[in-house]
Design a protein around this motif. Sequence first.
Motif, PDB file in Angstrom:
ATOM      1  N   PHE A  18      41.499  18.133  39.145  1.00  0.00           N
ATOM      2  CA  PHE A  18      40.990  19.058  40.160  1.00  0.00           C
ATOM      3  C   PHE A  18      41.725  20.385  40.059  1.00  0.00           C
ATOM      4  N   ASN A  19      40.976  21.455  40.003  1.00  0.00           N
ATOM      5  CA  ASN A  19      41.556  22.790  39.877  1.00  0.00           C
ATOM      6  C   ASN A  19      41.127  23.636  41.066  1.00  0.00           C
ATOM      7  N   PRO A  20      42.034  23.870  42.041  1.00  0.00           N
ATOM      8  CA  PRO A  20      41.651  24.665  43.210  1.00  0.00           C
ATOM      9  C   PRO A  20      41.278  26.088  42.841  1.00  0.00           C
ATOM     10  N   HIS A  21      41.794  26.602  41.724  1.00  0.00           N
ATOM     11  CA  HIS A  21      41.456  27.956  41.311  1.00  0.00           C
ATOM     12  C   HIS A  21      39.993  28.049  40.893  1.00  0.00           C
ATOM     13  N   TYR A  22      39.461  26.948  40.325  1.00  0.00           N
ATOM     14  CA  TYR A  22      38.044  26.943  39.956  1.00  0.00           C
ATOM     15  C   TYR A  22      37.181  27.096  41.200  1.00  0.00           C
ATOM     16  N   LEU A  23      37.570  26.406  42.281  1.00  0.00           N
ATOM     17  CA  LEU A  23      36.851  26.534  43.545  1.00  0.00           C
ATOM     18  C   LEU A  23      36.932  27.968  44.053  1.00  0.00           C
ATOM     19  N   SER A  24      38.097  28.596  43.902  1.00  0.00           N
ATOM     20  CA  SER A  24      38.262  29.987  44.326  1.00  0.00           C
ATOM     21  C   SER A  24      37.313  30.896  43.561  1.00  0.00           C
ATOM     22  N   HIS A  25      37.137  30.629  42.269  1.00  0.00           N
ATOM     23  CA  HIS A  25      36.213  31.430  41.465  1.00  0.00           C
ATOM     24  C   HIS A  25      34.800  31.335  42.032  1.00  0.00           C
ATOM     25  N   GLN A  26      34.396  30.129  42.383  1.00  0.00           N
ATOM     26  CA  GLN A  26      33.044  29.929  42.897  1.00  0.00           C
ATOM     27  C   GLN A  26      32.837  30.691  44.205  1.00  0.00           C
ATOM     28  N   LEU A  27      33.840  30.663  45.069  1.00  0.00           N
ATOM     29  CA  LEU A  27      33.727  31.367  46.347  1.00  0.00           C
ATOM     30  C   LEU A  27      33.684  32.878  46.141  1.00  0.00           C
ATOM     31  N   LEU A  28      34.520  33.380  45.239  1.00  0.00           N
ATOM     32  CA  LEU A  28      34.544  34.817  44.977  1.00  0.00           C
ATOM     33  C   LEU A  28      33.206  35.306  44.450  1.00  0.00           C
ATOM     34  N   ASP A  29      32.593  34.518  43.595  1.00  0.00           N
ATOM     35  CA  ASP A  29      31.335  34.937  42.988  1.00  0.00           C
ATOM     36  C   ASP A  29      30.203  35.020  44.004  1.00  0.00           C
ATOM     37  N   ARG A  30      30.387  34.416  45.170  1.00  0.00           N
ATOM     38  CA  ARG A  30      29.374  34.488  46.218  1.00  0.00           C
ATOM     39  C   ARG A  30      29.552  35.714  47.118  1.00  0.00           C
ATOM     40  N   LEU A  31      30.691  36.378  47.007  1.00  0.00           N
ATOM     41  CA  LEU A  31      30.970  37.525  47.868  1.00  0.00           C
ATOM     42  C   LEU A  31      30.286  38.781  47.345  1.00  0.00           C
ATOM     43  N   GLN A  32      29.745  39.582  48.265  1.00  0.00           N
ATOM     44  CA  GLN A  32      29.239  40.895  47.896  1.00  0.00           C
ATOM     45  C   GLN A  32      30.365  41.925  47.895  1.00  0.00           C
ATOM     46  N   GLN A  33      31.456  41.605  48.582  1.00  0.00           N
ATOM     47  CA  GLN A  33      32.623  42.481  48.616  1.00  0.00           C
ATOM     48  C   GLN A  33      33.378  42.374  47.292  1.00  0.00           C
ATOM     49  N   PRO A  34      33.787  43.495  46.686  1.00  0.00           N
ATOM     50  CA  PRO A  34      34.593  43.412  45.463  1.00  0.00           C
ATOM     51  C   PRO A  34      35.859  42.596  45.708  1.00  0.00           C
ATOM     52  N   ALA A  35      36.134  41.638  44.831  1.00  0.00           N
ATOM     53  CA  ALA A  35      37.275  40.747  45.024  1.00  0.00           C
ATOM     54  C   ALA A  35      37.870  40.362  43.679  1.00  0.00           C
ATOM     55  N   LEU A  36      39.196  40.204  43.670  1.00  0.00           N
ATOM     56  CA  LEU A  36      39.936  39.839  42.466  1.00  0.00           C
ATOM     57  C   LEU A  36      40.846  38.661  42.758  1.00  0.00           C
ATOM     58  N   LEU A  37      41.113  37.863  41.729  1.00  0.00           N
ATOM     59  CA  LEU A  37      42.202  36.899  41.750  1.00  0.00           C
ATOM     60  C   LEU A  37      43.219  37.363  40.720  1.00  0.00           C
ATOM     61  N   LEU A  38      44.464  37.554  41.160  1.00  0.00           N
ATOM     62  CA  LEU A  38      45.511  38.071  40.286  1.00  0.00           C
ATOM     63  C   LEU A  38      46.638  37.061  40.144  1.00  0.00           C
ATOM     64  N   THR A  39      47.300  37.086  39.001  1.00  0.00           N
ATOM     65  CA  THR A  39      48.578  36.409  38.898  1.00  0.00           C
ATOM     66  C   THR A  39      49.609  37.288  39.603  1.00  0.00           C
ATOM     67  N   LEU A  40      50.788  36.737  39.850  1.00  0.00           N
ATOM     68  CA  LEU A  40      51.813  37.518  40.537  1.00  0.00           C
ATOM     69  C   LEU A  40      52.399  38.608  39.640  1.00  0.00           C
ATOM     70  N   ARG A  41      51.996  38.637  38.374  1.00  0.00           N
ATOM     71  CA  ARG A  41      52.395  39.730  37.477  1.00  0.00           C
ATOM     72  C   ARG A  41      51.343  40.838  37.443  1.00  0.00           C
ATOM     73  N   GLY A  42      50.250  40.643  38.201  1.00  0.00           N
ATOM     74  CA  GLY A  42      49.227  41.664  38.269  1.00  0.00           C
ATOM     75  C   GLY A  42      48.116  41.520  37.255  1.00  0.00           C
ATOM     76  N   GLU A  43      48.081  40.410  36.525  1.00  0.00           N
ATOM     77  CA  GLU A  43      47.013  40.191  35.558  1.00  0.00           C
ATOM     78  C   GLU A  43      45.765  39.684  36.275  1.00  0.00           C
ATOM     79  N   VAL A  44      44.611  40.227  35.922  1.00  0.00           N
ATOM     80  CA  VAL A  44      43.356  39.810  36.547  1.00  0.00           C
ATOM     81  C   VAL A  44      42.952  38.456  35.978  1.00  0.00           C
TER      82      VAL A  44
END
Length: 210
Positions: A18-44
């Motif tokens: 189970f990968n919670p980040h995969y779920l986060s990707h799915q939720l982000l893709d449903r948003l009309q608001q621009p959204a990013l997931l970043l590592t703590l080093r700032g990588e997209v």
Amino acid sequence: MDLSDPPLQSVLEGQPAFNPHYLSHQLLDRLQQPALLLTLRGEVQHANRAAHDLRQHTALLQRADGSLGLPAPAWTPLLARCDRLALAHAASGTHFESLRVEAGTESLQAVYGLLGAPVLDPQPLLLVLLYHPRSAPGIDPALLRAMFKLTPTEARIAVLLAEGLTLKEIAAAVQSQPDTVRKHLRCVFGKTGTGRQLDLVRLLLHLPRA
């Protein structure tokens, strides 16, 4: 149930973890608001379609080669806050903060929070929601003309006002004089039943978007 049973073990081993980040990707893709997931080093790590679209309109989301990224030094303050954000997250759960990101004459607002605590998740991600004039759904001038019987010029002036332009900036955009823009606005006030700019903007912001 014996989990050491060979047939059962083979089934469990065949299941993806189970990968919670995969779920986060799915939720982000449903948003009309621009959204990013970043590592703590700032990588997209992931960006939704709205973020990719916004990249076309602002250098604040572009690396030197034009690819999607967070150019320094504009984003350095956000990344510098990650350690403090992680402590707040561990102490009280989900915690969001806001930061205005600026470079030259450009700016946008970023609201961000940590997904997963570093103690529990070796690779926590930062969720960043972006607010930029270019990311707001547009007001359809054709809708204004149909609803309020505005002329094309009146509708355009109303839209520009709702986008935050000053009367001087609107006059330049429509190639007119500020006094002429004021006359058009008085007509718009009469047709929309509003009496001042603030009331007109409030009305426009509650209309269906393009």
